[in-house]
Write a protein that holds these residues in place. Structure first.
Motif, PDB file in Angstrom:
ATOM      1  N   VAL A 321       0.857  -1.189   0.000  1.00 22.56           N
ATOM      2  CA  VAL A 321       0.000   0.000   0.000  1.00 22.56           C
ATOM      3  C   VAL A 321       0.889   1.233   0.000  1.00 22.56           C
ATOM      4  N   ARG A 322       0.249   2.377  -0.167  1.00 17.80           N
ATOM      5  CA  ARG A 322       0.978   3.638  -0.078  1.00 17.80           C
ATOM      6  C   ARG A 322       0.748   4.242   1.298  1.00 17.80           C
ATOM      7  N   GLY A 323       1.851   4.518   2.000  1.00 21.80           N
ATOM      8  CA  GLY A 323       1.746   5.083   3.338  1.00 21.80           C
ATOM      9  C   GLY A 323       3.065   4.950   4.062  1.00 21.80           C
ATOM     10  N   GLU A 324       3.269   5.823   5.032  1.00 25.82           N
ATOM     11  CA  GLU A 324       4.475   5.742   5.851  1.00 25.82           C
ATOM     12  C   GLU A 324       4.402   4.493   6.736  1.00 25.82           C
ATOM     13  N   PRO A 325       5.465   3.725   6.796  1.00 24.22           N
ATOM     14  CA  PRO A 325       5.453   2.549   7.685  1.00 24.22           C
ATOM     15  C   PRO A 325       5.106   2.897   9.124  1.00 24.22           C
ATOM     16  N   VAL A 326       5.517   4.103   9.562  1.00 23.09           N
ATOM     17  CA  VAL A 326       5.197   4.517  10.937  1.00 23.09           C
ATOM     18  C   VAL A 326       3.693   4.656  11.108  1.00 23.09           C
ATOM     19  N   MET A 327       3.022   5.159  10.080  1.00 20.87           N
ATOM     20  CA  MET A 327       1.572   5.324  10.149  1.00 20.87           C
ATOM     21  C   MET A 327       0.885   3.969  10.193  1.00 20.87           C
TER      22      MET A 327
END
Length: 442
Positions: A321-327
């Protein structure tokens, strides 16, 4: 009283059309009626001119004229003769006038020939009026047809004119609550510009207010982190000091309180940080949802073992997916923290990750008590806790999850699970699958 602007416009314009049509129809009817009477008088004059040089033995219909017009030629002679009506006609002066003949009112034209004989061309006024009314009514037919057409056109014009307003309302309804993007002026009627400018001003003030609130929460939480950490260290140092049993119990309670406070501060910082995330995930990097989930589950395994809870994967598939791993980690960690807090010892927590069409599915299902139906619509609000509150939560976990999922263009659904001898909560999160065919991130 009609509150709809569209209804007011339609009723007002319809009333104008009906009143205008009624006035115009009245004038048109009277004009057409008069013109038809004048035309029939012209016919009488033409017929009298044709009969000027011919004699007739008595009243008879004129040949070559339609019978239903009932036009009669009456020969009066050089002196009054015949019935009373004939004698009365003889006494009238030449020209068009109304008289009585055969006990009915007629429009009559009298003429005198050069030899002194007189004749008349007559037509019953009832026939003339009926013919004139028919002509006048035919004149009204176009107006009668035009009025409904104008009403339909008016409704369409009003609907088309108000379409930008309806579209603007739809765009506002479809927005997320924290989307403060100004409304565009381009492509909207000039009459709506003051309204749109006012809305944009309100959105700007709300955006400033939200930013101030977020900065306040972040600053306050950040300022609290240092003294709380120092107090936690001091409480840890008391473990090496010989203390009475009652004092040691108080130290344990103090450490638990410090842990809860530290967790609240971290959640406040996370909430303030994720409220400022841009709404579009298009520019975010690719991330492995299953990889992040494995790391979070591995980090929480010791906690689950301490609580006697079976934490693991029911299904795991590679999904990007698209997104910051932290998020993504914050989403999974908050869901699992909630599940660990409410699942009793001996229970299970199953994590599932798979792909369904163009959506990445993250599912967490526990064997806890679930959520009361009355609280289902409020659990995503900050600081909301069930009644009565259970566990040591802050009421921020699901709120943070909801904000991150929204920022990634996804959706979240909660569902109580109930079966024979079993209860629990199932949380299902749908995120858009990354479209770019890039290498799978590590």
């Amino acid at each position: 009283m009609i509150k709809s602007l569209r209804g007011r416009l339609f009723i007002g314009l319809t009333a104008i059309i009906l009143v205008t049509g009624a006035i115009g129809g009245t004038f048109a009817y009277n004009w057409a009626f008069g013109e038809a009477i004048e035309m029939q008088d012209s016919v009488l004059i033409q017929l009298a001119s044709l009969a000027q040089g011919h004699g007739f033995s008595g009243g008879q219909p004129l040949h070559g004229v339609e019978e239903d017009t009932e036009v009669w030629l009456i020969e009066s002679g050089k002196a009054p003769q015949g019935a009373a009506d004939d004698r009365e006609l003889f006494t009238l002066r030449d020209g068009l006038q109304v008289a009585t003949w055969k006990s009915q009112p007629v429009r009559v034209l009298l003429r005198t020939r050069s030899d002194g004989s007189r004749f008349a061309v007559a037509q019953p006024t009832a026939v003339r009026d009926e013919t004139a009314r028919d002509v006048a009514f035919r004149t009204l037919l176009p107006i009668a047809v035009l009025i409904p057409c104008l009403m339909v056109v008016t409704a369409l014009v009003i609907a088309h004119s108000l379409r930008p307003m309806v579209r603007l309302a739809g765009d506002l309804d479809a927005r997320r609550a924290d989307d403060m993007t100004p409304l565009p002026l381009e492509g909207t009627p000039s009459e709506m510009h003051p309204f749109i400018v006012s809305i944009n001003g309100l959105l700007a003030r709300m955006h400033l207010l939200i930013d101030q609130q977020r900065r306040f929460v972040a600053d306050a939480a950040h300022e609290l982190r240092t003294p709380i950490t120092a107090l936690s260290l001091q409480a840890e140092n008391l473990d090496s000091v010989a203390l009475p049993e009652t004092a040691r119990e108080r130290v344990v309670a103090l450490k638990q309180g410090m842990t809860r406070t530290k967790h609240l501060v971290e959640q406040l910082l996370a909430l303030a940080r994720h409220e400022g995330i841009a709404s579009s995930p298009a520019g975010m990097p690719l991330a492995s949802l299953d990889g992040v989930a494995r790391e979070v589950v591995a980090g929480l395994l010791p906690v689950s073992l301490d609580h006697g809870i079976d934490l693991g994967f029911a299904l795991v598939e590679p999904v990007t997916v698209r997104g910051e791993p932290v998020m993504l980690a914050a989403i999974i960690r908050n869901l699992l923290d909630n599940a660990l807090r409410f699942t009793p010892p001996g229970g299970t927590i199953d994590v599932g990750i798979c792909r369904e069409n163009n959506a990445a599915i993250l599912q967490v299902e526990d064997t806890g008590p679930g959520i009361a139906l009355a609280d289902m619509d409020q659990v995503f609000e900050p600081f909301f806790r069930s009644s009565p509150p259970e566990g040591e939560g802050t009421g921020l976990g699901l709120s943070i999850v909801k904000r991150i999922v929204d920022s990634l263009g996804g959706g979240i659904a909660l569902e109580n699970v109930a079966s024979a001898g079993r209860s629990g909560l199932r949380v299902t999160i749908r995120l858009p699958v990354a479209e770019a065919a890039a290498e799978r991130p590590e």
